[in-house]
Design a protein around this motif. Structure first.
Motif: not given
Ligand SMILES: Cc1ncc(COP(=O)(O)O)c(C=O)c1O
Length: 453
Positions: A229-231, A264-269
């Motif tokens: 779901g990310s990265v 940023t978690g894996g960075g996708s949003n």
């Molecule tokens: C609402 C929401 N925001 C942000 C993230 C972080 O992921 P990412 O950095 O890929 O956006 C998650 C991951 O599960 C999420 O559920």
């Protein structure tokens, strides 16, 4: 003076292609390596896990990739998403800054995650795949993929990080409602999970462990593939529809951003919002500061190291060059479960190394205070993850109050927190605490990074 709050696009104005930033960068990102040979992985190495269409997107040299019509057709359920001007929050802060937020919580699953779960399910369905496996932190990704799999007739098995499984029972139920099977991770249904439970029966889990479990099951079954779901590059690319829409919407508002902040978690949003603006910046058409916001409990950018490391705890994935805290790092159980990942997108890590973006870390109590202030002014309850973005936007707006600068601040409110109310409950009832992450704990985790790569 205009008092417009929402900037909306017609369905016909929805972008028809995703943006691939790689060809526009001054240097290409380092490739993923095979853990055995330590040579760059080829498409065939990834074929047991991903459909070839996604593998080719992962390494595509093309600047734009057309969005398939069946995907656009599903996107129309909630896209284009609105861009809001946070006038009430601005007023509450008494800031001369303008704060805009792109709201992705209007998707069926309540976050930005369906922007990639839908194309991922579509390409797998095109390949005749019957079942997908995945991990989920807070459950946002798992419910987004469960929704997409329901639409494309694919079974889904999800490993949900134990701490979130316990904190967020309604996310699990949402996944099951869409038809998915959900295990807490670590679980006793995989070798990777059993190995962790043997040493740590009370493990709160991590995204790295949950990825190991999902990859193990997909790798061992010919009719099953894995979805992340990310990265990965293709995930960030699918999310660029956020930034492409926001560019058009800010133009409608007659503004260009001075500061872009995102969690940023894996960075996708964050990548999805920022990359189209970074393209404009690299072309000299605007000059925003672009700032990632990560949790102080899992600070891969600000306290990790830039090295080749595994994407999962058991070491099943290719080696990825990224900012990492070490694949054995287990973050403390903060409520922003989607930000509890030991690594960072290799593409964003590379862009950070190029000096094109900056990063800060924030403790959860500051973020929940910001989330509450946002809810009490704008009305929308942010998910725990984007409270990090909101906190950074508020910090910047308060700085503007001191300097008198009328900066334009843009952020992604990437999900709502209506299924995260127990986290707000902990905050409201004084039961939330910040975790101290010592240098010694980080050094210990960094020692687990493969040497000599
Ligand atoms: C609402 C929401 N925001 C942000 C993230 C972080 O992921 P990412 O950095 O890929 O956006 C998650 C991951 O599960 C999420 O559920």
């Amino acid at each position: 003076m205009s008092n417009q709050v929402k900037y909306v696009l017609q369905e016909s104005e929805m972008p028809q292609q995703w943006y691939n930033i790689v060809p526009d960068l001054p240097a290409p990102p380092p490739p993923p390596l095979h853990p055995g040979t330590r040579q760059p992985v080829g498409p065939d190495d990834l074929a047991p896990l991903f459909p070839m269409a996604l593998i080719m997107q992962e390494v595509s040299p093309d600047r734009h990739i057309p969005i398939p019509e069946p995907v656009l057709d599903v996107y129309r359920l909630w896209r284009p998403t609105p861009l809001y001007r946070a006038r009430r929050l601005e007023k509450d802060l008494g800031t001369p800054a303008k704060i805009y937020y792109k709201y992705e919580g209007v998707s069926p699953a309540g976050s930005h995650k369906p922007n990639t779960s839908v194309p991922q399910a579509y390409y797998n369905a095109q390949d005749g795949v019957r079942k997908l496996t995945t991990e989920t932190g807070a459950g946002q990704w798992g419910s987004a993929l469960a929704f997409a799999c329901a639409l494309f007739g694919i079974d889904l098995e999800v490993w949900m990080v134990r701490s979130s499984f316990d904190q967020k029972p309604y996310r699990r139920l949402l996944m099951e409602t869409y038809g998915a099977t959900v295990h807490p991770s670590p679980s006793d249904v995989t070798n990777a999970g059993r190995a962790i439970l043997a040493d740590h029966p009370d493990s709160t889990g991590s995204l790295g462990i949950a990825i190991s479990e999902a990859v193990e099951v997909a790798g061992g079954n010919a009719d099953t593939r894995y979805s992340l779901g990310s990265v990965l590059n293709h995930v960030l690319m699918h999310q660029t529809i956020i930034g492409e829409e926001a560019l058009k919407q800010l133009a409608l508002a007659g503004d260009t951003p001075d500061v872009i902040v995102g969690c940023t978690g894996g960075g996708s949003n964050f990548g999805g919002l920022a990359f189209p603006f970074l393209r404009e910046k690299m072309a000299g058409r605007m000059n925003p500061v672009i700032r990632a916001v990560e949790p102080a409990a899992c600070p891969s950018f600000t306290r990790g190291t830039y090295a080749y490391d595994f994407g999962d705890t058991a070491g099943f994935t290719p080696l990825l060059k990224m900012h990492t805290l070490g694949h054995e790092f287990i973050p403390d159980p903060i409520h922003a479960g989607g930000l509890r990942y030991h690594g960072m997108s290799p593409l964003l890590s590379h862009i950070y190394e190029l000096g094109l973006i900056e990063a800060v870390a924030k403790a959860q109590s500051e973020c929940f205070a910001a989330g509450l202030r946002f809810a009490r002014t704008e009305g929308i309850l942010p998910a725990p993850e984007p409270t990090h973005a909101v906190a950074a936007a508020i910090e910047e707006a308060q700085r503007c109050k001191e300097t008198g600068e009328e900066k334009v601040i843009l952020t992604a409110l990437c999900g709502h927190g209506l299924l995260d109310l127990s986290a707000y409950g902990d905050y409201l009832h004084g039961e939330m605490r910040d975790f101290e992450l010592t240098d010694a704990a980080i050094s210990e985790a960094l020692a687990g990074i493969p040497a000599g790569v």
